[in-house]
Design a protein around this motif. Structure first.
Motif, PDB file in Angstrom:
ATOM      1  N   LYS A 129     -40.991 -76.127  24.503  1.00 13.74           N
ATOM      2  CA  LYS A 129     -41.435 -76.756  25.757  1.00 13.74           C
ATOM      3  C   LYS A 129     -40.426 -76.527  26.887  1.00 13.74           C
ATOM      4  CE  LYS A 129     -39.342 -81.268  25.123  1.00 13.74           C
ATOM      5  NZ  LYS A 129     -39.430 -82.512  24.469  1.00 13.74           N
ATOM      6  N   GLU A 184     -45.413 -65.480  21.681  1.00  9.93           N
ATOM      7  CA  GLU A 184     -45.710 -66.015  23.017  1.00  9.93           C
ATOM      8  C   GLU A 184     -46.868 -67.005  22.965  1.00  9.93           C
ATOM      9  OE1 GLU A 184     -46.201 -62.686  25.669  1.00  9.93           O
ATOM     10  OE2 GLU A 184     -44.118 -62.081  25.223  1.00  9.93           O
ATOM     11  N   LYS A 185     -47.906 -66.644  22.187  1.00 10.36           N
ATOM     12  CA  LYS A 185     -49.047 -67.560  22.048  1.00 10.36           C
ATOM     13  C   LYS A 185     -48.617 -68.858  21.379  1.00 10.36           C
ATOM     14  CE  LYS A 185     -52.855 -64.310  21.679  1.00 10.36           C
ATOM     15  NZ  LYS A 185     -53.590 -63.617  20.618  1.00 10.36           N
ATOM     16  N   ASN A 215     -45.681 -70.183  21.497  1.00 10.80           N
ATOM     17  CA  ASN A 215     -44.920 -70.964  22.479  1.00 10.80           C
ATOM     18  C   ASN A 215     -45.847 -71.760  23.395  1.00 10.80           C
ATOM     19  OD1 ASN A 215     -42.592 -69.939  21.469  1.00 10.80           O
ATOM     20  ND2 ASN A 215     -42.288 -68.405  23.075  1.00 10.80           N
ATOM     21  N   LYS A 216     -46.984 -71.138  23.715  1.00 14.40           N
ATOM     22  CA  LYS A 216     -47.918 -71.816  24.619  1.00 14.40           C
ATOM     23  C   LYS A 216     -48.823 -72.778  23.872  1.00 14.40           C
ATOM     24  CE  LYS A 216     -48.228 -67.874  27.727  1.00 14.40           C
ATOM     25  NZ  LYS A 216     -48.991 -66.602  27.617  1.00 14.40           N
ATOM     26  N   GLY A 217     -48.758 -72.770  22.542  1.00 13.42           N
ATOM     27  CA  GLY A 217     -49.586 -73.676  21.758  1.00 13.42           C
ATOM     28  C   GLY A 217     -50.993 -73.156  21.550  1.00 13.42           C
ATOM     29  N   GLU A 218     -51.206 -71.843  21.794  1.00 16.91           N
ATOM     30  CA  GLU A 218     -52.562 -71.309  21.644  1.00 16.91           C
ATOM     31  C   GLU A 218     -52.917 -71.001  20.200  1.00 16.91           C
ATOM     32  OE1 GLU A 218     -52.624 -67.963  24.238  1.00 16.91           O
ATOM     33  OE2 GLU A 218     -52.362 -69.196  26.025  1.00 16.91           O
TER      34      GLU A 218
END
Lengths: 410, 291
Positions: A410, A204-205, A207-210
């Motif tokens: 995205k 999940e991180k 996916n968010k680019g974190e």
């Protein structure tokens, strides 16, 4: 050869579909249950499933038709058929995001008698309702030839490299991936994900680019492993699943990154003359096999009530009759995920997976939580680039992967 | 009275055809246009959201789509030249009075009878396994290597397979054209002292213009729309470098589940193919001469 076979299979499949589409309306109107269809993604069990439906017809008089399956293209075909209202009665879906995607097509089987035999936590559920069940669990890792490799010599990056180089010096190929998207990158990249403390949260991180793969320790080591593979093993893009298992069976390759399903390919070669087993992919000292539920069988809620009844009858027979059990364990070579089957006479690869499962020595299939379709659409082209570009390092490859991931998520 | 009767006959024969054409072409096409304004993942139960022209704006920002459009253009140019030159040469060969001409005609046409999917798989075997075998054993490593793993050569491989499939077909059209040229004309020219090259360029080619119109149209639209060979031979690889128009649309819709965007691409694709082929037909039509 394998490709020709596949294409003929595809051809046959499309013929069958065309015929099936024509026949639906013209089914005879006697007391017999209507003919139903099964569409599933495992090429390996296609023949035995066909044989099983023949036995079902002999025992009960009801007809079940098996549609040809097509590996990587399965999801596409399934989606096209469902969207065209020509969907199969029973079909298989992968776990995780793929199961989520087709959720609106599932028949609620919570009240059917056979669900009680599903092993705990193995059923496919949404909001407490049961929509599907797995035929078995599967595991993958390094499938190795016992006469060429000792697992005690493959426990980390260094020993892996030494083993490959030693084998190369003998004129043997130490390790092989193959060109199919999942066998090229999909399965092997599962390991660094699964070794994260919280794989699902990590994805999940991502996916968010974190977070970045290139900045994560396990992935950095993964990049080094790929460097070694590129330097000291055959180029996987030159290898197909057929030739990969063929070279392994004939002793030209010592290790392949494969799962217990590949045993079916080896049986074509008769007595191999050596013993095989499966060991963990030793990334960052990993000593566990990746075990998971590859997918579930579900009933299409768009089918007519009679067809659904017929489908339930068939599944009930499959999960409770002796013939059904025999097929699951001995023909499909599945490691059963049912409480009413005893697992014995497993093949060596399934035995390794079964033992790992019983002793808890497993890592999860994190790839089930990847964004839908990312392995085939984005990760595989990146991996092709890595194996085709001579001077690309594993580190640069990780950056490519990060870019590909950002595009896909995205 | 008679005209009414005629009209009834006319209706009897055209309405069923029109009905079929409408249900399998016109209506799906209209629905397709509608979809191109939606954001939708292709699952009937999921919501279809109207997004206006968003999809059309987005596709011009899609690098992969633009790259695949450029590859398509390259492929079409190569294929157009290769197919027509080869088809013309074949047709001149087999109408030149060779003893083997009937057998040769059959042989040249044969590949066209095999479906594109099967052709793709057969040639995949040739380009990978056969080439890998020939290369080291003949020492011609620089020509015989695995073509499908090299971005540029994989495109050439596609051109070769497409040419192999289509050259025989255009040959048939050219043969029909050549046989339609009266012998008197050629003989008169011969008597007047025209050599073979002059007869070919001043008499045969101008009179072949109708055949050129047809063949160029067929190869142009065929090469633009190619899908089956693309899917089975390279499947867009390596690294999506041989992903042509149709395959890109297919991957958008089924790979990424973006029906609306894929459909918008398909509409654009239709406009391009229509514009290019119409221009070509108009140009070559103008050059057709009457005897």
């Amino acid at each position: 050869m394998g490709k020709v076979k596949t294409s003929l299979g595809l051809l046959a499949a499309s013929l069958v579909v065309a015929v099936a589409a024509g026949c639906n309306s013209a089914a005879p109107a006697d007391s017999k249950l209507p003919k139903i269809s099964i569409f599933q993604s495992k090429v390996e069990i296609a023949e035995s499933l066909e044989a099983l439906t023949q036995k079902y017809k002999e025992e009960t008089g009801n007809e079940v038709e098996v549609w040809g399956s097509a590996g990587d293209a399965y999801v596409t075909q399934l989606q096209a058929k469902l969207a065209a209202d020509e969907g199969p009665t029973i079909f298989s879906v992968g776990s995780g995001s793929e199961a989520e995607k087709f959720k609106s097509y599932y028949y609620d089987m919570s009240n059917e008698p056979y669900v009680q035999y599903i092993a705990p936590n193995m059923e496919l559920t949404f909001d407490g309702k049961i929509y599907g069940f797995p035929l078995g669990v599967e595991g993958f890792g390094l499938v190795y030839n016992k006469s060429m490799v000792d697992p005690r010599n493959v426990t980390d990056l260094n020993s892996f490299q030494q083993t490959l180089e030693a084998l190369k010096a003998e004129g043997k190929n130490g390790f092989s991936l193959s060109q199919e998207a999942y066998f090229l990158i999909g399965h092997i990249i599962n390991t660094p994900f699964a070794l994260q403390p919280d794989p699902q949260g990590f994805i999940e991180k991502l996916n968010k680019g974190e977070v970045k793969m290139a900045e994560t320790k396990e992935f950095q080591e993964f990049g080094k492993f790929l460097d070694v593979i590129k330097a000291s093993a055959v180029n996987p893009l030159e290898v197909t699943y057929d030739s990969q298992m063929g070279d392994f069976a004939t002793g030209k390759t010592a290790m392949v990154h494969q799962g217990n399903w590949s045993y079916g390919m080896l049986t074509d070669y008769g007595d191999l003359g050596f013993e095989i087993s499966m060991m963990p992919f030793p990334l960052a000292g990993n000593d566990k096999l990746a075990v998971g539920v590859p997918g579930s069988w579900v009933i299409n809620n768009g089918a007519s009530p009679e067809e659904i009844k017929a489908a339930n009858e068939f599944l009930n027979w499959l999960l409770t009759s002796e013939t059904g059990h025999n097929a699951i364990v001995n023909e499909f070579k599945f490691i059963p995920a049912l409480t009413n089957i005893e697992a014995n006479n497993l093949d060596p690869l399934s035995q390794a997976v079964f033992e790992a499962t019983s002793s808890g020595q497993t890592i999860p299939w994190a790839m089930n939580y990847f964004p839908q379709g990312i392995i085939v659409n984005d990760l595989a082209p990146a991996a092709q680039e890595f194996f085709l570009t001579k001077d690309m390092t594993g580190e640069q490859f990780l950056q490519k992967l990060d870019e590909a991931w950002a595009r896909a998520a995205k | 009275m008679k005209t009414k009767f005629d009209k009834a006959w006319f209706a009897l024969f055209t309405i069923p055809l029109f009905f079929i054409f409408a249900t399998v072409v016109i209506i799906p096409f209209a629905i397709g246009i509608l979809y191109s304004f939606l954001s939708w993942d292709g699952i009937s139960a999921n919501p279809k959201v109207f997004v206006g022209m968003d999809n059309f704006v987005q596709l011009f920002r899609d690098d992969r789509f633009l790259a695949s459009a450029w590859t398509s253009v390259k492929f079409t140019i190569f294929a157009l030249i290769a197919v027509n030159v080869l088809g013309l040469v074949f047709s001149l060969l087999v109408t030149g009075g060779l003893r083997m001409s009937n057998a040769a005609r059959t042989m040249f046409f044969m590949p066209n009878l095999i479906g594109g999917l099967i052709l793709g798989y057969i040639w995949q075997f040739i380009f990978t396994d056969a080439f890998k075998f020939i290369g080291p054993s003949t020492g011609l490593d620089s020509i015989f290597f695995n073509w499908l793993l090299h971005p540029q050569f994989a495109l050439y491989a596609l051109v070769i397979v497409f040419t192999w499939q289509m050259a025989g077909y255009t040959m048939i059209v050219y043969i029909a054209g050549i046989q339609g040229i009266p012998d008197e004309l050629l003989e008169a020219a011969k008597v007047d002292g025209a050599n073979g090259w002059h007869r070919l360029t001043k008499i045969v080619f101008p009179l072949l213009m109708p055949a050129f119109t047809i063949c160029l149209f067929l190869t142009l639209s065929g090469a633009f729309k190619i899908f089956d060979v693309n899917l089975s031979l390279t499947n867009g690889g390596p690294m999506n470098t041989t992903e042509l128009f149709a395959l890109n649309i297919y991957n958008e819709i089924f790979g990424y589940s973006r029906y609306g965007l894929g459909q918008a691409k398909a509409i654009l694709f239709f406009l391009i193919v229509a514009a290019v082929t119409l221009t070509q037909v108009v140009i070559t039509k103008k050059r057709e001469v009457q005897m």
